[in-house]
Design a protein around this motif. Structure first.
Motif, PDB file in Angstrom:
ATOM      1  N   THR A   1       1.867   6.713  -2.598  1.00  0.00           N
ATOM      2  CA  THR A   1       2.601   7.450  -1.572  1.00  0.00           C
ATOM      3  C   THR A   1       3.760   8.166  -2.263  1.00  0.00           C
ATOM      4  O   THR A   1       4.534   7.540  -2.980  1.00  0.00           O
ATOM      5  CB  THR A   1       3.141   6.498  -0.497  1.00  0.00           C
ATOM      6  OG1 THR A   1       2.054   5.758   0.054  1.00  0.00           O
ATOM      7  CG2 THR A   1       3.839   7.269   0.606  1.00  0.00           C
TER       8      THR A   1
ATOM      9  N   ASP B   1       4.676  -0.818   5.067  1.00  0.00           N
ATOM     10  CA  ASP B   1       3.473  -1.642   5.221  1.00  0.00           C
ATOM     11  C   ASP B   1       3.605  -2.564   6.435  1.00  0.00           C
ATOM     12  O   ASP B   1       3.204  -3.738   6.399  1.00  0.00           O
ATOM     13  CB  ASP B   1       3.203  -2.466   3.963  1.00  0.00           C
ATOM     14  CG  ASP B   1       2.817  -1.594   2.782  1.00  0.00           C
ATOM     15  OD1 ASP B   1       2.139  -0.573   3.003  1.00  0.00           O
ATOM     16  OD2 ASP B   1       3.195  -1.923   1.639  1.00  0.00           O
TER      17      ASP B   1
ATOM     18  N   ASP C   1       2.645   2.334   3.023  1.00  0.00           N
ATOM     19  CA  ASP C   1       2.587   2.900   4.378  1.00  0.00           C
ATOM     20  C   ASP C   1       4.005   2.893   4.953  1.00  0.00           C
ATOM     21  O   ASP C   1       4.523   1.854   5.349  1.00  0.00           O
ATOM     22  CB  ASP C   1       1.652   2.056   5.234  1.00  0.00           C
ATOM     23  CG  ASP C   1       1.376   2.693   6.596  1.00  0.00           C
ATOM     24  OD1 ASP C   1       2.065   3.673   6.930  1.00  0.00           O
ATOM     25  OD2 ASP C   1       0.493   2.200   7.313  1.00  0.00           O
TER      26      ASP C   1
ATOM     27  N   LYS D   1       0.813  -1.219   0.000  1.00  0.00           N
ATOM     28  CA  LYS D   1       0.000   0.000   0.000  1.00  0.00           C
ATOM     29  C   LYS D   1       0.844   1.266   0.000  1.00  0.00           C
ATOM     30  O   LYS D   1       0.411   2.314  -0.471  1.00  0.00           O
ATOM     31  CB  LYS D   1      -0.922   0.000   1.224  1.00  0.00           C
ATOM     32  CG  LYS D   1      -1.957  -1.124   1.211  1.00  0.00           C
ATOM     33  CD  LYS D   1      -2.844  -1.040   2.440  1.00  0.00           C
ATOM     34  CE  LYS D   1      -3.913  -2.137   2.428  1.00  0.00           C
ATOM     35  NZ  LYS D   1      -4.782  -2.072   3.635  1.00  0.00           N
TER      36      LYS D   1
ATOM     37  N   GLN E   1      -0.617   9.394   0.418  1.00  0.00           N
ATOM     38  CA  GLN E   1      -0.263  10.739   0.853  1.00  0.00           C
ATOM     39  C   GLN E   1       0.922  11.283   0.063  1.00  0.00           C
ATOM     40  O   GLN E   1       1.803  10.538  -0.368  1.00  0.00           O
ATOM     41  CB  GLN E   1       0.090  10.752   2.340  1.00  0.00           C
ATOM     42  CG  GLN E   1      -1.105  10.778   3.276  1.00  0.00           C
ATOM     43  CD  GLN E   1      -0.686  11.035   4.714  1.00  0.00           C
ATOM     44  OE1 GLN E   1       0.424  10.701   5.122  1.00  0.00           O
ATOM     45  NE2 GLN E   1      -1.580  11.642   5.490  1.00  0.00           N
TER      46      GLN E   1
ATOM     47  N   TYR F   1       5.739   9.694   9.328  1.00  0.00           N
ATOM     48  CA  TYR F   1       4.918   8.647   8.723  1.00  0.00           C
ATOM     49  C   TYR F   1       4.326   9.173   7.426  1.00  0.00           C
ATOM     50  O   TYR F   1       4.112  10.379   7.256  1.00  0.00           O
ATOM     51  CB  TYR F   1       3.804   8.203   9.673  1.00  0.00           C
ATOM     52  CG  TYR F   1       2.856   9.307  10.071  1.00  0.00           C
ATOM     53  CD1 TYR F   1       1.707   9.590   9.321  1.00  0.00           C
ATOM     54  CD2 TYR F   1       3.106  10.079  11.207  1.00  0.00           C
ATOM     55  CE1 TYR F   1       0.855  10.609   9.685  1.00  0.00           C
ATOM     56  CE2 TYR F   1       2.252  11.104  11.577  1.00  0.00           C
ATOM     57  CZ  TYR F   1       1.120  11.368  10.807  1.00  0.00           C
ATOM     58  OH  TYR F   1       0.275  12.392  11.159  1.00  0.00           O
TER      59      TYR F   1
ATOM     60  N   LYS G   1       1.143   7.919   5.098  1.00  0.00           N
ATOM     61  CA  LYS G   1       0.050   6.994   4.888  1.00  0.00           C
ATOM     62  C   LYS G   1      -0.136   6.727   3.391  1.00  0.00           C
ATOM     63  O   LYS G   1       0.243   7.572   2.552  1.00  0.00           O
ATOM     64  CB  LYS G   1      -1.246   7.562   5.488  1.00  0.00           C
ATOM     65  CG  LYS G   1      -1.191   7.724   7.003  1.00  0.00           C
ATOM     66  CD  LYS G   1      -0.964   6.387   7.693  1.00  0.00           C
ATOM     67  CE  LYS G   1      -0.927   6.527   9.205  1.00  0.00           C
ATOM     68  NZ  LYS G   1      -0.647   5.237   9.865  1.00  0.00           N
ATOM     69  N   PRO G   2      -0.697   5.579   3.054  1.00  0.00           N
ATOM     70  CA  PRO G   2      -0.899   5.256   1.634  1.00  0.00           C
ATOM     71  C   PRO G   2      -1.652   6.361   0.901  1.00  0.00           C
ATOM     72  O   PRO G   2      -2.685   6.854   1.373  1.00  0.00           O
ATOM     73  CB  PRO G   2      -1.727   3.964   1.693  1.00  0.00           C
ATOM     74  CG  PRO G   2      -1.366   3.340   2.998  1.00  0.00           C
ATOM     75  CD  PRO G   2      -1.144   4.481   3.936  1.00  0.00           C
TER      76      PRO G   2
ATOM     77  N   GLN H   1      -0.171  16.649   1.456  1.00  0.00           N
ATOM     78  CA  GLN H   1      -0.921  16.399   2.687  1.00  0.00           C
ATOM     79  C   GLN H   1      -0.097  16.751   3.925  1.00  0.00           C
ATOM     80  O   GLN H   1      -0.635  17.135   4.956  1.00  0.00           O
ATOM     81  CB  GLN H   1      -1.355  14.928   2.770  1.00  0.00           C
ATOM     82  CG  GLN H   1      -2.568  14.574   1.933  1.00  0.00           C
ATOM     83  CD  GLN H   1      -2.219  14.409   0.465  1.00  0.00           C
ATOM     84  OE1 GLN H   1      -1.050  14.339   0.117  1.00  0.00           O
ATOM     85  NE2 GLN H   1      -3.232  14.377  -0.393  1.00  0.00           N
TER      86      GLN H   1
ATOM     87  N   ILE I   1       6.873   4.340   7.695  1.00  0.00           N
ATOM     88  CA  ILE I   1       7.017   4.959   9.012  1.00  0.00           C
ATOM     89  C   ILE I   1       8.488   4.966   9.434  1.00  0.00           C
ATOM     90  O   ILE I   1       9.161   3.932   9.373  1.00  0.00           O
ATOM     91  CB  ILE I   1       6.174   4.203  10.074  1.00  0.00           C
ATOM     92  CG1 ILE I   1       4.691   4.224   9.702  1.00  0.00           C
ATOM     93  CG2 ILE I   1       6.392   4.823  11.452  1.00  0.00           C
ATOM     94  CD1 ILE I   1       3.815   3.418  10.650  1.00  0.00           C
TER      95      ILE I   1
END
Length: 655
Positions: free
Chosen positions: A603, A476, A415, A413, A443, A438, A440-441, A618, A417
């Motif tokens: 992302t 992820d 994700d 995805k 973003q 981080y 997020k998917p 974002q 971090i």
């Protein structure tokens, strides 16, 4: 301009340091530091290990060398019976019978033909062996080089590395194809000739041995000094190549800042280093040849005088024996001279081999990952599974094994971090300090900060060009250290500020992002990046051949192709490092819509100095001295009136 001025000052300082180093060499300080091969025996053994695939050919080569040397000795030795048994008895004879004499001459001619044929055969075979060996060495070097981490290329001059492929490999070619067979032939000749000389005249042989001892000490004295400088010469050639390669690449900067005179001065320093090493190396080596030749003349005259005296005193030495012995003396000195000449070549090739093996011994990029990237089919219940069918239209998933050995599939995805990440390039000064972030998917995360704040370093850590010192990065939910690097990088699309195009067509350069991409996919990617318009105006369109890193294109056009290359890869995560820095504002506005389509559902990590390009991110992360000092949307950061506000309003400028 500040960075360029700083670079200029840095190079001026390096120039001064280089002059000090040359000055030290002139005064003898550290003059021979690092000039000797570090481990001569080990390097030679390792070099000969490359010949193990040619055992049968080498055995045949040795046989041919023995045959060639044996025929040479036989022809030289035949002078004694020819003179004593066929020429001397015929002196003063009326109408002599020359049948026996002619048969001897024919026999000598046949032996010569055999020797010449053997010499040609072993020379031809050694060329094949040497070229095959060098091909394998170059293959090993290139394959190993491709497995080295980015850090190695950041810390080593490219020209110096190229010198190992060219000059150092060439020195090995000369040794394998010429020096090695010559030394074997010379050793065989010396042993054979010495044996025959002992049989013919032990007294004259003692004279030859005495002179050989003198030659040995001369060769040891001169050869020991020249070998040091031959090794230094190889190192200096690498340094010169590295300097020239750097200056050719940076010629525009040299012209812009009128750096020509300083460049000439620095080149003179590097070139002077090469000149001194080569001058001393070849000076000693060339000195050896004339000395050996003149010693040979002295020995020849000495043997002739003493041999003539022994004939008059009836020491069982005939004219034929003395004639053969004189020829044998020449045959004995010549291979000694050849060996002394080849030793310098061998020393130089061993130095080159060490430089090659230094590359081969560089630790490869570590990859302890076990998680791979696959495409899996998704059933009606939302579960992923691998089938025997083609899953090319499936969903990208991370694949690992559970304790029972069953496949575990996690959807990719995007994700990402960062948790308490610290990083240092030199294990001393931290470049990133306690970074937590981080993405997020889907973003779009933008990084803003001064030069050296750590923006590009973060992206280098995501694709594991470098590994973090402390902390953890998850993708992820999976620690990226557990993901195989090829799989990790396959999931990322990167557009760098410094683009690189390969020799080939425009279509091939775009397809580099996805080697199995169809023509339609290439055209779609170019259209998305807004590169389609200028490509169609090239002489052959998408089939236009680019060379010299796309020298016939503008910087902006080259960067558009780089964006198209990332677009055709269709990655779940994008990294854009100043992706539009070389594109004019009008073109940038046009391709922003295409970039938005490219970034949709992905992302995206963006590094940008043009703050207008990241307003729709974002999250905007402001970095300073390796630390995150602000995070928020464009509006949130403006409302907080912190560092980002100062940057955006012009109260503070990015450096």
């Amino acid at each position: 301009r500040f960075i360029e001025k700083f670079t200029l000052l840095k190079r001026t300082w390096e120039n001064s340091m280089a002059k000090i180093q040359i000055s030290n060499m002139k005064t003898g300080k550290n003059a021979h530091a690092g000039m000797k091969p570090k481990n001569f025996k080990k390097t030679v053994i390792r070099l000969f290990s490359y010949l193990k695939n040619y055992k049968a050919q080498l055995v045949f080569v040795v046989f041919c060398i023995l045959l060639n040397s044996g025929t040479s000795i036989a022809v030289t030795s035949s002078m004694k019976p020819l003179i004593d048994n066929y020429i001397t008895p015929l002196i003063g004879v009326q109408n002599p019978d020359l049948t026996g004499f002619m048969w001897v001459i024919i026999s000598i001619a046949i032996v010569c033909v055999i020797g010449i044929s053997a010499g040609y055969i072993y020379s031809r075979i050694m060329i094949n062996i040497s070229q095959g060996t060098l091909k394998r060495i170059r293959d090993d070097m290139y394959i190993h080089m491709e497995s080295l981490p980015i850090k190695y290329f950041d810390n080593n001059a490219h020209g110096n590395l190229m010198s190992r492929y060219t000059n150092d490999v060439e020195s090995l070619r000369q040794t394998l194809s010429q020096s090695l067979p010559h030394i074997i032939s010379s050793v065989v000749t010396i042993v054979g000739v010495f044996t025959v000389m002992c049989v013919y005249s032990p007294i004259l042989t003692l004279i030859v041995v005495g002179m050989v001892i003198v030659i040995f000490f001369i060769v040891r004295f001169i050869g020991g000094r020249s070998s040091k400088y031959f090794v230094a010469q190889q190192q200096a050639i690498g340094q010169l190549n590295g300097f020239v390669e750097e200056m050719v690449e940076g010629q525009k900067v040299v012209k812009v800042f009128s750096y020509e005179e300083r460049t000439k001065q620095k080149f003179d320093v590097v070139n002077e280093h090469l000149f001194k090493s080569a001058d001393r190396a070849h000076g000693y080596a060339n000195m050896l040849g004339p000395i050996m030749v003149n010693i040979g003349y002295v020995l020849y005259a000495l043997v002739a005088v003493i041999g003539g005296y022994l004939i008059t005193k009836d020491f069982a030495i005939s004219i034929g024996t003395l004639t053969s012995f004189l020829l044998l003396t020449r045959s004995f000195i010549m291979p000694i001279n050849q060996i002394s000449q080849q030793l310098n070549s061998i020393i130089m090739s061993v130095a080159g081999a060490e430089r090659i093996f230094d590359v081969l011994d560089e630790p490869v990029e570590e990859d302890k990952g076990f998680v791979t990237l696959v495409k899996a089919a998704k059933d009606n219940n939302g579960n992923f599974n691998l089938t025997d069918k083609d899953n090319s239209d499936g969903v990208w998933c991370w694949k690992s094994k559970d304790e029972q050995g069953n496949d575990v599939l996690v959807e990719l995805k995007g994700d990402v971090i960062f948790s308490d990440v610290n990083f240092s390039y030199d294990n001393q000064k931290l470049v990133l300090k306690n970074v937590n972030l981080y993405a997020k998917p889907g973003q779009k995360i933008a990084f803003v900060g001064s030069t050296g704040a750590g923006k590009t370093t973060i992206t280098n850590l995501i694709n594991r060009f470098y590994d973090i010192s402390q902390g953890q990065i998850t993708y992820d939910g999976i620690d990226i250290k557990d993901i195989k690097k090829n799989a990790l990088r396959q999931s990322l699309g990167i557009v760098l500020q410094d683009t690189h195009l390969f020799t080939g067509t425009v279509k091939e350069n775009i397809r580099y992002g996805k080697l199995d991409a169809t023509d339609e996919e290439v055209y779609a990617a170019a259209h998305l990046a807004n590169a389609d318009f200028f490509i169609k105006h090239l002489p052959d369109g998408y089939d236009t051949v680019l060379s010299g890193d796309g020298a016939n294109l503008s910087q902006g056009q080259r960067q558009l192709l780089s964006i198209a290359r990332a677009a055709v890869a269709d990655p779940p995560v994008l990294i854009l490092d100043e992706a539009t820095s070389s594109i004019d504002t009008r073109t940038e506005k046009i391709i922003e819509r295409g970039m938005d389509k490219l970034m949709e559902g992905r992302t995206v990590f963006v590094i940008a100095h043009r703050l207008s390009t990241i307003r729709n991110a974002q999250a905007i992360i402001v970095l300073e001295n390796g630390e995150i000092i602000e995070r928020g949307s464009h509006k949130e950061l403006l409302d907080s009136q912190g560092k980002y506000y100062q940057l955006y309003t012009g109260a503070f400028e990015l450096s």
